[in-house]
Motif scaffolding. Structure first.
Motif, PDB file in Angstrom:
ATOM      1  N   UNK A  20       7.397   4.456  -5.719  1.00 58.20           N
ATOM      2  CA  UNK A  20       7.789   3.061  -5.839  1.00 58.20           C
ATOM      3  C   UNK A  20       8.054   2.457  -4.474  1.00 58.20           C
ATOM      4  N   UNK A  21       7.583   1.251  -4.257  1.00 62.74           N
ATOM      5  CA  UNK A  21       7.777   0.536  -2.991  1.00 62.74           C
ATOM      6  C   UNK A  21       8.623  -0.706  -3.241  1.00 62.74           C
ATOM      7  N   UNK A  22       9.647  -0.882  -2.448  1.00 66.22           N
ATOM      8  CA  UNK A  22      10.448  -2.106  -2.513  1.00 66.22           C
ATOM      9  C   UNK A  22      10.646  -2.636  -1.102  1.00 66.22           C
ATOM     10  N   UNK A  23      11.056  -3.886  -1.015  1.00 67.04           N
ATOM     11  CA  UNK A  23      11.217  -4.506   0.296  1.00 67.04           C
ATOM     12  C   UNK A  23      12.077  -5.754   0.181  1.00 67.04           C
ATOM     13  N   UNK A  24      12.495  -6.253   1.333  1.00 68.91           N
ATOM     14  CA  UNK A  24      13.191  -7.525   1.379  1.00 68.91           C
ATOM     15  C   UNK A  24      12.329  -8.574   0.678  1.00 68.91           C
ATOM     16  N   UNK A  25      12.965  -9.375  -0.162  1.00 65.32           N
ATOM     17  CA  UNK A  25      12.222 -10.326  -0.998  1.00 65.32           C
ATOM     18  C   UNK A  25      11.722 -11.528  -0.208  1.00 65.32           C
ATOM     19  N   UNK A  26      10.893 -12.307  -0.908  1.00 59.84           N
ATOM     20  CA  UNK A  26      10.442 -13.624  -0.441  1.00 59.84           C
ATOM     21  C   UNK A  26       9.474 -13.518   0.732  1.00 59.84           C
TER      22      UNK A  26
END
Length: 533
Positions: A91-97
């Protein structure tokens, strides 16, 4: 679980990888099927201001991905004496927007424009009126429309627009998918958990938009909910992640998410009436809504949980950067005295000293604004410390003012929810580095918000762990709701410590907040000081 058992899980490809691209660190975490973190790796980075735009380079994004994974793999080899040949899920996540537009050939058309940029005011205001839905300055659609309003040459070449997490997921899987939580920082989401059809149509009718060869729905990613398969690790993705060729392709990929979504996971805050607060370079509070808000608020963002439930979000651009800058000064001073103090020791000593402070920080007022702050209509950041001749200028009061200033803008936003909308929560769980020193930051936050604040043991694992949990949820087949899965599988043994507001502390925080509001005009006037001077 003993080392031999863990090594067996790694060798048989039963572990899960979560990677989160935070504002100051890219971190990779490997977990077992029972959600225990067994190895990690990281890569430090900082945004840079280039031509008035806050950005990270595309090269550094991919370099950070590879180096954080390489460090994790090295830790696995050193501790468990086995290589990682196969991962069950990723799973990859990151700072939004932010704004990452690509052409038909997959070339990034302009440098990544991050959430920190506040240049999109006119675009965001016009879209808010058009949609009757709040569009924050940092959302992808605001950045796109800003580029359109300014006739930027690259817009006509756009074939795909995504977020940072969506980009990395695309590079690893070849799939242009995105999780609904991250998608909700790009464009409004409807009740079905997809980009809102009526808003898509309204955007396409804008005269300035109609001159381009694309329609908005054609360039946005495909939206998925938690538990759905978002692709598989491709041959190219496996080589990108692990250039040594040890890692094999085929791992299940979870829908890529934003850091708000992983914050909700790591604090078990996806049920109705739950909430969480995440503090770091920026900070935000999230409250899962029982019902729609009474009206549109420019300071309240409506985003979504990883399963698509609406969430009221108060996002603050600035939080810990000014505290870190002061800590660096004190670290340099200690070094001049020949004292070798670790970062953890330094922050602990500075924060614990606030217990000796005056409740209102001795008359000091501080603005921790490294960048603009929309919630106080501040266009540019100028960190600023103010005091009167009679202020009690002590180390304890300085540090308390720093903590107060980190949380004051959040309080301004939370007042809209609690006082104007009557929103209440059953629990408000906080996470972030400011809470590593026990009690102090938690109590100051409780006093500033005048709300009980809880800290959960699992929350310290943070966003990459939360993303790994979401990747495990995909493997489960989503047979139960995400909320039930977290309650019955993930957080069974969690411990929670809750602190309630202190009477004197609340009074002191209110006095500080009154000064903070009163002197905001000085913060705005400080923009006359320019970096080039």
């Amino acid at each position: 679980m003993n080392i031999a058992k863990i090594a067996q899980l790694i060798e048989s490809g039963q572990t899960t990888l979560g990677v989160e691209f935070g504002s100051t660190q890219i971190k990779a975490v490997l977990i077992t099927p029972d959600f225990q973190p067994i190895a990690s790796g990281s890569f430090l980075w900082e945004n840079s201001l280039q031509d008035g735009i806050w950005t990270y380079s595309q090269t550094e994004i991919l370099t950070g991905l590879k180096q954080s994974y390489a460090q994790l793999a090295a830790n696995v080899s050193s501790k468990y004496h086995v290589p990682i040949k196969k991962l069950a899920s990723i799973g990859i996540s990151a700072m939004m927007h932010g704004y990452l537009p690509f052409d038909q050939a997959g070339k990034l058309l302009v440098p990544f424009r991050t959430w920190r940029n506040t240049i999109t005011s006119d675009a965001a205001t016009e879209l808010t009126d058009l949609f009757d839905f709040n569009i924050p300055l940092r959302w992808s659609i605001a950045h796109l429309y800003h580029a359109i309003l300014h006739d930027e040459e690259h817009v006509k070449q756009i074939a795909y627009l995504t977020t940072l997490a969506g980009y990395v997921h695309w590079q690893l899987s070849g799939e242009k998918n995105i999780g609904v939580g991250d998608a909700s920082g790009m464009f409004p989401i409807d009740a079905a958990g997809q980009f809102d059809q009526s808003c898509l149509k309204k955007f396409n009718t804008l005269k300035k938009v109609q001159k381009y060869p694309w329609k908005i729905e054609e360039i946005l990613p495909h939206v998925l909910k938690a538990g759905e398969i978002a692709g598989h690790l491709s041959d190219e993705g496996a080589h990108l992640l692990d250039p040594t060729g040890t890692l094999q392709p085929g791992s299940v990929m979870a829908p890529p998410e934003g850091d708000a979504g992983t914050g909700m996971i790591s604090t078990n805050s996806v049920r109705l009436r739950t909430g969480n607060i995440s503090v770091g370079t920026s900070e935000f509070s999230m409250v899962v809504l029982e019902k729609p808000l009474k009206k549109v608020h420019r300071d309240i963002d409506i985003v979504n949980t990883p399963t698509g439930a609406p969430v009221a979000m108060v996002h603050i651009n600035n939080c810990s950067s000014d505290i870190n800058a002061w800590a660096q000064v004190f670290s340099e001073f200690a070094a001049r005295l020949g004292k070798n103090i670790t970062a953890d020791q330094l922050y602990s000593k500075l924060f614990l000293d606030t217990t000796k402070a005056d409740a209102d920080a001795g008359g000091l007022v501080n603005y921790s604004y490294l960048s603009g702050e929309p919630i106080t209509q501040t266009q540019e950041g100028r960190p600023l410390l103010l005091r009167t001749p009679s202020s009690n200028f002590t180390l304890a009061n300085l540090m308390l003012a720093q903590l107060y200033s980190a949380f004051a803008p959040l309080r301004i936003g939370m007042d809209i929810l609690t006082k104007e909308e009557g929103i209440t929560t059953d629990v408000m769980i906080a996470q972030g580095g400011l809470f590593k020193t026990p009690v102090v930051g938690q109590q100051v936050l409780s006093n500033m918000l005048n709300l009980p604040i809880s800290i959960m043991t699992n929350a310290s694992a943070g966003g990459p762990w939360g993303m790994a949990v979401l990747a495990q949820y995909v493997l489960s087949g989503a047979q139960e709701s995400l909320a039930d899965y977290l309650d019955t599988k993930v957080f069974v043994k969690s411990e929670i410590m809750t602190l309630s507001p202190e009477t004197e502390g609340v009074k002191g925080a209110e006095k500080y907040l009154a000064r903070f509001r009163k002197a905001l005009s000085l913060e705005n006037q400080a923009t006359v000081l320019k970096d080039e001077e």
